[in-house]
Design a protein around this motif. Structure first.
Motif, short mmCIF file in Angstrom:
data_model
loop_
_atom_site.label_atom_id
_atom_site.label_comp_id
_atom_site.label_asym_id
_atom_site.label_seq_id
_atom_site.Cartn_x
_atom_site.Cartn_y
_atom_site.Cartn_z
N LYS A 169 0.87 -1.18 0.00
CA LYS A 169 0.00 0.00 0.00
C LYS A 169 0.91 1.24 0.00
CE LYS A 169 -4.42 -1.24 0.51
NZ LYS A 169 -4.31 -2.39 -0.39
N PRO A 170 0.45 2.31 -0.62
CA PRO A 170 1.31 3.49 -0.66
C PRO A 170 1.63 4.03 0.74
CG PRO A 170 -0.55 3.73 -2.15
CD PRO A 170 -0.80 2.50 -1.34
N VAL A 171 2.88 4.45 0.91
CA VAL A 171 3.25 5.18 2.12
C VAL A 171 3.53 6.61 1.65
CG1 VAL A 171 4.91 5.42 4.01
CG2 VAL A 171 4.20 3.15 3.23
N VAL A 172 2.65 7.50 2.02
CA VAL A 172 2.66 8.85 1.44
C VAL A 172 3.33 9.83 2.39
CG1 VAL A 172 1.19 10.68 0.55
CG2 VAL A 172 0.48 8.31 0.30
N ILE A 173 4.33 10.55 1.89
CA ILE A 173 5.00 11.55 2.73
C ILE A 173 4.12 12.80 2.83
CG2 ILE A 173 7.02 13.05 2.94
CD1 ILE A 173 7.72 10.16 3.25
N VAL A 174 3.85 13.22 4.04
CA VAL A 174 3.09 14.45 4.25
C VAL A 174 3.96 15.40 5.09
CG1 VAL A 174 1.00 15.46 5.21
CG2 VAL A 174 0.90 13.20 4.16
N ASN A 175 4.41 16.49 4.46
CA ASN A 175 5.26 17.45 5.18
C ASN A 175 4.38 18.41 5.97
OD1 ASN A 175 6.68 17.00 2.27
ND2 ASN A 175 8.17 17.12 3.90
N ILE A 176 4.58 18.46 7.26
CA ILE A 176 3.90 19.46 8.09
C ILE A 176 4.96 20.17 8.92
CG2 ILE A 176 2.09 19.92 9.79
CD1 ILE A 176 0.71 17.40 8.93
N LYS A 177 5.38 21.34 8.47
CA LYS A 177 6.48 22.00 9.17
C LYS A 177 5.92 23.01 10.17
CE LYS A 177 7.07 25.36 5.43
NZ LYS A 177 6.00 25.01 4.49
N GLY A 178 6.80 23.64 10.91
CA GLY A 178 6.38 24.70 11.82
C GLY A 178 6.68 24.40 13.28
N ALA A 179 7.00 25.45 14.03
CA ALA A 179 7.29 25.37 15.47
C ALA A 179 8.31 24.26 15.77
CB ALA A 179 6.01 25.17 16.26
N GLY A 180 9.36 24.21 14.98
CA GLY A 180 10.46 23.26 15.23
C GLY A 180 10.04 21.81 15.19
N ASN A 217 12.12 19.43 21.50
CA ASN A 217 10.91 20.23 21.51
C ASN A 217 10.27 20.26 22.90
OD1 ASN A 217 10.10 21.61 19.26
ND2 ASN A 217 9.28 19.82 18.24
N ASN A 218 10.37 19.14 23.59
CA ASN A 218 9.79 19.05 24.93
C ASN A 218 10.69 19.76 25.95
OD1 ASN A 218 9.90 16.90 27.57
ND2 ASN A 218 7.94 17.83 27.02
N VAL A 219 11.99 19.56 25.82
CA VAL A 219 12.92 20.14 26.80
C VAL A 219 12.89 21.67 26.71
CG1 VAL A 219 15.34 20.24 27.51
CG2 VAL A 219 14.35 18.09 26.75
N THR A 220 12.67 22.20 25.50
CA THR A 220 12.62 23.66 25.34
C THR A 220 11.20 24.21 25.53
OG1 THR A 220 12.32 23.41 22.97
CG2 THR A 220 14.57 23.71 23.73
N ASN A 221 10.29 23.36 26.01
CA ASN A 221 8.91 23.77 26.33
C ASN A 221 8.08 24.16 25.11
OD1 ASN A 221 9.15 23.42 29.10
ND2 ASN A 221 10.17 25.40 29.31
N THR A 222 8.48 23.72 23.92
CA THR A 222 7.63 23.97 22.75
C THR A 222 6.50 22.95 22.72
OG1 THR A 222 9.54 24.79 21.57
CG2 THR A 222 7.62 24.23 20.25
N ALA A 223 6.80 21.70 23.08
CA ALA A 223 5.78 20.65 23.09
C ALA A 223 5.57 20.16 24.52
CB ALA A 223 6.21 19.48 22.20
N PRO A 224 4.31 19.90 24.90
CA PRO A 224 4.05 19.42 26.26
C PRO A 224 4.39 17.94 26.44
CG PRO A 224 1.99 19.67 25.05
CD PRO A 224 3.08 20.18 24.16
#
Lengths: 506, 329
Positions: B67-78, B106-113
């Motif tokens: 089955k296709p494995v489709v790359i989806v780029n979602i950039k932003g906020a590191g 991302n977690n250590v710099t408090n960008t992601a919870p």
């Protein structure tokens, strides 16, 4: 030279010419449809090039890039909606020309000067890429800060008429650009605890909303007011629609705009939208009749279109000479190099000369193909004006939503175009110019990031910025650009106040 | 046919309005997995090292999945915007995350919870162990020892390129702590910006993976001081380890790893483990990864999770000490 001629010969083989026709044509379609951009066309075709040889792959990408950037002018002229971010400034005079029945001429001018701007930049790319690339190394964040601040002060020149309205528009752009996590330390600003706002607003949805959705809202308003919307009158055109005398009158404009485009293209990260706006401003400032800009003169189209196509050549210079991508499009091309096992860097010219010269040849030939395709396409494009707006505009809105979504594959961007459309519509009602809001939105993150990086380099000293000659030049020019109009306004107010006994203005 | 599969990404992006309708409830049973195309979310833009390595992996994985494995780029906020998409997705294995140590930073710099443990960790499929330190060719420094001596002679003066809160930033914090030195850490941006900064003489030191530096080393513009690994990196065999040059300093490799929404059934993860093992053993895959200047690997989810846990503990500690130092100033 032999290498170059060999490369040119390879490129002129039927299979590769076919590929380039296909690439340029698809590029033009992507460029001309608001919402779809050059970067999207390349992102879409990048995986396909992985299965081709390196030369064929790069040929296709270059063709798409050239086609898309020049294709943006079509909707800019015919619909007053930039087809790509690079063609914003083309709207300023291209759309008024179309309203006066000169759509064919505006397109013809845009096509020819796109070609010439590209040609000049590709010539620079072929002959002086390495020294030009070395020059860019002198630009640290401090120089970038100075240059972007200088560009921001140009808002003053875009504010035709009221300075206050121009500044207000610029402020709206700055405000929207600061939404999201801040550069470097990642502090959240204006995110209102909405997760989608964390990464801020993207440039493309912002532009789509501001230009396309606003334009649709304005048209809708005219329908509901039950006004009869007349199709634009069309003058018959011959050739590209302009005379030789008109052509030669633009020679300095062409040269200046192409150089601006080339220069901005070489500097990584600034891009075609800024270069075309700056070239437009420069043309207006140097012109003997600046007041005519914005009313539909070919000078404005010449400036914007020669600059944005020259930016392509500029952006390829650091990519090929240093292995450093200047924008999203060249970053994807770099990916194409790697997939084919080519190591980008200063020795690429030596180790893979055939490949590099293949790209040069592809640029020249694709540019030519663009000219041919658009010459014949011109007569078809202007038929778009005959399509009733109630059919055309809904299609455009759909493409805009699709385009906004595919920037970053999330619904939020598609939804945000409605917000920007509303903002654009209110700005239109308040007679605020859109261009300052665009320029400040693009420049704000560049200025902030480079200011903070620059301060790290100088250990917190602002004064050290002025010790760098390039930065000093641009900062002083920026200050002068800010003070001169103020002094002028002040003097004219005083003169008015002195010359009349009535209440002084302002 | 594989060309058509590649096209699926585009088709999917463009027809997403339709896709949004499809991806609702009624997800396929885990035992039939995959019953439809899988989206591999890459939390970075097209063309970078994360994106390219994901594309190579996906190209081979989809052949095995059927089955296709489709790359989806979602950039932003590191990278947070992309990882959040998977974090919030249905636990059916059709939105899968492909990322590296950024999930921890991302977690250590408090960008992601959340951090790596906000997900089910899958296998590590590609690594880049070639993270090295570079200095200007004319700097006179030849080894990490020279750099340390220089930093000790002029504390806080050596301008060192980094990207605040990113993987290389913690490498430099670790170096400072272990060797008792003080560098001037300057944010200049990503790999391309760092290369410009060192070439243009705006900084003195640059941490970067080996890829893309070879020409500059050959031309004498850069000197490479060594890689921060116990063994030489297979993708940079000419570069000595720091240990070989006399200084014991080690750091992590870039671990490109698959992550799943936390409640994803084990059967889905087992399917990925099987595929990742098969792909890793495929010589054409190995060749494709090597072309990118990276190293094809298979590391089990347990190994990968252990690796991420080690980074998490280390980065939290480094960030805390950094904050304390800043507090004293």
């Amino acid at each position: 030279m032999d290498i170059f001629l060999n490369a040119l010969w390879d490129i002129l083989q039927p299979a590769s010419v076919m590929l380039m026709f296909l690439g340029v044509a698809v590029g033009i379609v992507f460029g001309s449809i608001p919402g779809l951009s050059a970067a999207m066309a390349i992102a879409l075709f990048l995986p396909i090039t992985f299965t081709m040889g390196p030369n064929a792959g790069m040929t296709l990408l270059v063709s798409l890039y050239i086609g898309a950037i020049s294709g943006g002018l079509i909707s800019a002229v015919l619909l007053n909606i930039p087809g790509t971010p690079s063609s914003i400034a083309t709207c300023f005079d291209g759309a008024p020309m179309a309203r006066q029945g000169e759509a064919g001429k505006a397109l013809g001018v845009g096509i020819v000067f796109s070609f010439l701007g590209g040609l000049l930049a590709f010539t620079a790319l072929i002959f002086i890429a390495p020294p030009l690339a070395k020059f860019t190394l002198r630009f640290s964040p401090i120089e970038y800060f100075a240059i972007t601040v200088f560009a921001l002060t140009m808002i003053a020149s875009l504010a035709s008429g009221s300075m206050v309205k121009g500044l207000l528009s610029g402020m709206i752009g700055l405000l929207l650009a600061t939404v999201g996590v801040s550069p470097i330390d990642g502090a959240r600003r204006f995110t209102l605890d909405i997760d989608n706002l964390t990464s801020g607003f993207d440039l493309l949805p912002y532009l789509i909303g501001l230009f396309a959705i606003t334009e649709v809202l304005i048209a809708a308003e005219q329908f509901s007011a039950d006004k009869h919307v007349e199709p634009l009158a069309l003058k018959k055109i011959k050739g590209f629609g302009f005379t030789l005398a008109e052509f030669f009158a633009q020679k300095w404009n062409l040269l200046r705009s192409s150089l601006i485009g080339l220069f901005i293209g070489i500097l990584p990260g600034i891009g075609g939208s800024t270069s075309s706006i700056l070239a437009y401003i420069a043309a207006k400032k140097q012109s003997k009749y600046p007041e005519k800009f914005g009313t539909g003169i070919m000078d404005g189209v010449v400036a914007s279109e020669s600059a944005n196509n020259a930016t392509i050549g500029g952006a390829l210079i650091p990519l090929l000479a240093l292995g450093i991508p200047g924008d999203g499009v060249t970053a994807m091309m770099l990916g194409g190099f790697l997939i084919h096992g080519l190591t980008p860097g200063p020795l690429l010219f030596k180790t893979s000369a055939e490949f590099v010269y293949g790209i040069f040849a592809a640029c020249l030939v694709a540019n030519m193909i663009m000219l041919i395709l658009e010459f014949f396409g011109l007569r078809i494009y202007i038929k778009l004006l005959k399509v009733p707006k109630y059919i055309l505009l809904p299609i455009i809105v759909v493409m805009c939503v699709v385009g906004a979504f595919s920037v970053n594959n999330r619904m939020f961007d598609a939804e945000s175009i409605l917000l920007f459309g509303l903002i654009g519509y209110l700005m239109y009602k308040a007679k605020l110019p859109l261009a300052p809001a665009v320029l400040s939105f693009i420049l704000c993150p560049l200025i902030e990031t480079n200011l903070r990086r620059g301060l790290m380099l100088t250990e917190g000293s602002f004064l050290a910025f002025f010790a760098k000659p390039i930065a000093l030049f641009f900062l002083v020019t920026a200050i002068v650009a800010l003070i001169v109009p103020l002094v002028r306004t002040f003097r004219s107010h005083r003169a008015k106040a002195a010359g009349t006994t009535k209440t002084p203005v302002g | 046919m594989s060309d058509l599969n590649h096209l699926n990404k585009s088709v999917l992006s463009l027809c997403v309005l339709a896709a949004v309708g499809v991806a609702g409830p009624g997800a396929a049973l885990a035992k039939d997995y995959p019953a439809k195309p899988i989206e591999l979310i890459v939390p970075a833009g097209a063309g970078g090292s994360t994106d390219l390595s994901a594309r190579v992996f996906a190209k081979h994985a989809q052949k095995k999945f059927g089955k296709p494995v489709v790359i989806v780029n979602i950039k932003g906020a590191g990278g947070y915007t992309g990882s959040k998409t998977v974090y919030d997705s249905a636990p059916d294995g059709y939105k899968v995350l492909y990322t590296h140590a950024g999930i921890v930073t991302n977690n250590v710099t408090n960008t992601a919870p959340y951090s790596y443990d906000g997900f089910k960790v899958g296998p590590t499929v590609i690594e880049d162990p070639s993270l090295a330190l570079f200095v200007g060719g004319q700097s006179g420094m030849k080894t990490l020892g020279d750099l340390i001596a220089k930093a000790k002679a002029e504390p806080g003066k050596l301008k060192t390129a980094t990207e605040y809160g990113a993987f290389t930033y913690f490498m430099l914090l670790k170096l400072q702590k272990e060797q008792g030195i003080q560098l001037n850490l300057v944010d200049v941006g990503g790999d391309a910006d760092k290369t410009v900064a060192l070439l243009g003489g705006h900084v003195d030191v640059m941490p970067k993976v080996y890829l893309g530096t070879e020409d500059y080393i050959d031309a004498g513009d850069f000197t490479v001081l060594g890689v921060a690994q116990a063994k030489r990196a297979p993708n940079a065999p000419k570069v000595p380890t720091f240990k070989e040059t006399g200084i014991d300093f080690e750091y992590h490799e870039y671990p490109f790893t698959i992550f799943f929404q936390k409640d994803t059934p084990q059967a889905v993860i087992d399917a990925w483990i099987k595929i990742a093992q098969e792909v890793a053993a495929d010589p054409t895959y190995q060749k494709d990864v090597e072309k990118l200047g990276m190293v094809p690997v298979y590391k089990s989810p347990e190994e990968a999770a252990k690796n991420f846990a080690a980074m998490q503990a280390e980065f939290v500690e480094l960030a805390k000490e950094k904050a304390e130092v800043a507090g004293q100033k």
